[in-house]
Design an enzyme around this catalytic site. Structure first.
Site, PDB file in Angstrom:
ATOM      1  N   GLY A 101       0.807  -1.208   0.000  1.00 23.12           N
ATOM      2  CA  GLY A 101       0.000   0.000   0.000  1.00 23.12           C
ATOM      3  C   GLY A 101       0.842   1.261   0.000  1.00 23.12           C
ATOM      4  O   GLY A 101       0.299   2.368   0.037  1.00 23.12           O
ATOM      5  N   ASP A 102       2.159   1.105  -0.034  1.00 23.03           N
ATOM      6  CA  ASP A 102       3.080   2.249  -0.060  1.00 23.03           C
ATOM      7  C   ASP A 102       4.293   1.832  -0.890  1.00 23.03           C
ATOM      8  O   ASP A 102       4.220   0.871  -1.658  1.00 23.03           O
ATOM      9  CB  ASP A 102       3.447   2.668   1.367  1.00 23.03           C
ATOM     10  CG  ASP A 102       3.726   4.166   1.487  1.00 23.03           C
ATOM     11  OD1 ASP A 102       4.436   4.700   0.614  1.00 23.03           O
ATOM     12  OD2 ASP A 102       3.247   4.794   2.443  1.00 23.03           O
ATOM     13  N   ASP A 103       5.414   2.523  -0.729  1.00 21.97           N
ATOM     14  CA  ASP A 103       6.588   2.193  -1.524  1.00 21.97           C
ATOM     15  C   ASP A 103       7.039   0.759  -1.251  1.00 21.97           C
ATOM     16  O   ASP A 103       7.112   0.321  -0.095  1.00 21.97           O
ATOM     17  CB  ASP A 103       7.731   3.142  -1.181  1.00 21.97           C
ATOM     18  CG  ASP A 103       7.374   4.600  -1.435  1.00 21.97           C
ATOM     19  OD1 ASP A 103       6.718   4.886  -2.443  1.00 21.97           O
ATOM     20  OD2 ASP A 103       7.759   5.458  -0.603  1.00 21.97           O
TER      21      ASP A 103
END
Length: 481
Positions: free
Chosen positions: A262-264
């Site tokens: 959900g992020d890097d």
């Protein structure tokens, strides 16, 4: 140089099976001249060190029913095994079962081995998560100004630690933490899954990590770190579930990982604004290779945004990003100070991307209002080569800082295929300077100068010290029931 290609699942599986069979046959035939052990009775794994002593979690009262808390069992087991560090080290086996636990701390000269049929389940009882101090290079908790929960698996001031398995699972059961975060019900920072601090000779490998409350793997203020063979999975809308975040680390190798986040997927860091500047510990000599990433709203690899201690000498190669917002992104801002320089990227295959190249000079998240507006970051000598991309919306968005341009950007041998409805302005460039050659679509004017070398943008030929570290083949009893 040949452009990268995307291997099929059949090819990947065949290579992995062949490698495993070869390693097993060679090592079993050479162990002290003894007859090969039955495959069902023993397990092999690769590690920076093998251990003299072994214990099983059940020896300390562990119950693998997925309901009983094993926090005390983990803590007591590791405390006991810590006494064996000077006598050849020790390993703790997590056998098949579901092992519910809160946070626990590791020890030196130690291996945590998670069996392929084992699941470590993170407790959703906050009382099983002690609070720890904020990180000095951040000055506050990343989520909230207060302190932070200890990570599920935590260690500080350690030497020679291995967290591994034969693809065993660690499940952070993150939904509880994500829901409370969205409701602003925390005044401290959510726990990470694995955090190792102020340590040397660290290996994290061959595990499946799912649903972390926040960041998954966070080595910080450490050196000689190997992270390999991880499968990291989180819902693409889960908050701040970065896959791997090397932070103020020296001599690190990250390889052969598959991340859905959900992020890097990987975020390279070194401290936040004035706190990171004062702490002054860079991330340098970092190798990232053979990464596959899916993250529709974030980067395959981010450099920053917390980069105030500096990021230098990073080598990235053989990256596949699918349905990901951007490939290798630089994130910084006025007030960060520090630097991102000597970055070398090659052999990327990208499919369904918003941006191929993205640099952001106005990433305005700050720990507080005490940052120095005169602390400007230095972004210099950023090199990309040998990139194939398809179904792309924007080729590049490169936003430097007025009066503090990003310089010596080099892009060569790049072929970008656009989506059916691409943006008209493919290269949006401000306050950047650099070079390019053999790039389609044609880059923006600030990058129009021809690359001097006929071979394109540079990629170092020497090896980093961490590449010389060879893993040993270790054998342990198979405690499957």
């Amino acid at each position: 140089m040949d452009l990268p290609h995307k291997p099929t699942k059949t090819q990947i599986t065949a290579v992995r099976i062949s490698a495993v069979i070869l390693l097993v046959l060679v090592s079993l035939a050479s162990v002290d001249g003894k007859k090969p052990c039955p495959f069902s009775s023993y397990l092999e794994f690769s590690a920076i060190s093998c251990r003299k002593h072994t214990a099983v979690l059940t020896d300390f009262g562990g119950v693998g029913d997925g309901v009983t808390s094993n926090t005390n069992a983990f803590r007591e087991a590791i405390e006991h095994l810590s006494t064996l560090a000077i006598d050849g080290g020790s390993q703790l086996i997590v056998p098949p079962g579901k092992w519910l636990t809160g946070s626990f701390n590791l020890t030196s000269h130690f291996t945590l081995f998670v069996h392929k049929d084992a699941q470590i389940l993170a407790s959703q009882d906050e009382s099983e998560w002690p609070l720890v101090e904020v990180l000095p290079s951040y000055g506050r908790g990343r989520d909230a100004p207060g302190g932070r929960f200890s990570s599920l698996i935590f260690g500080t001031n350690l030497t020679d630690v291995v967290i591994t398995g034969n693809n065993g699972t660690i499940d952070g059961q993150g939904s509880y933490w994500w829901d409370k975060f969205h409701k602003n019900e925390f005044n401290v920072t959510r726990p990470y899954m694995i955090e190792i601090m102020y340590s040397d000779q660290i290996q994290i490998s061959n595990l499946t990590l799912v649903n972390s409350p926040s960041w998954f793997v966070h080595p910080i203020y450490s050196r000689n770190v190997i992270i390999q063979g991880l499968t990291i999975l989180a819902p693409i809308d889960s908050p701040n579930t970065d896959g791997i975040d090397p932070d103020s680390c020296i001599n690190t190798r990250i390889e052969d990982c598959f991340i859905v986040s959900g992020d890097d997927c990987i975020a390279v860091k070194s401290g936040w604004d004035q706190y990171g500047i004062q702490f002054g510990m860079p991330t340098e000599d970092l190798l990232i290779r053979r990464l596959t990433c899916i993250s529709p709203d974030s980067a395959g690899i981010a450099l920053g945004s917390e980069m105030s201690g500096g990021i230098r000498n990073v080598r990235i190669e053989n990256v596949t990003a699918i349905n990901t917002q951007s490939a290798v992104r630089i994130k910084t801002a006025i007030g960060r100070g520090g630097y991102v320089k000597d970055i070398f990227v090659r052999q990327m295959f990208l499919s369904t991307m918003k941006y191929v190249f993205w640099m952001t000079g106005n990433y305005k998240s700050h720990p507080d209002e005490k940052f120095d507006p005169k602390a400007l970051p230095e972004i210099k000598n950023i090199n990309y080569r040998d990139v194939v991309a398809e179904n792309v919306t924007y080729s590049a968005r490169l936003d430097g800082i007025s009066g503090d341009p990003f310089t010596d950007i080099c892009i060569s041998n790049v072929k970008i295929g656009l989506t059916a409805k691409p943006k008209k302005l493919q290269w949006n460039c401000t306050n950047v300077e650099g070079y390019s050659s053999d790039v389609v679509p044609l880059p923006c004017a600030p990058l129009a100068k021809e690359v001097v070398s006929s071979d394109g943008c540079p990629f170092p030929e020497d090896q980093l010290p961490i590449e010389d570290v060879k893993l040993m083949t270790c054998i342990t009893k198979n405690h499957a029931t």
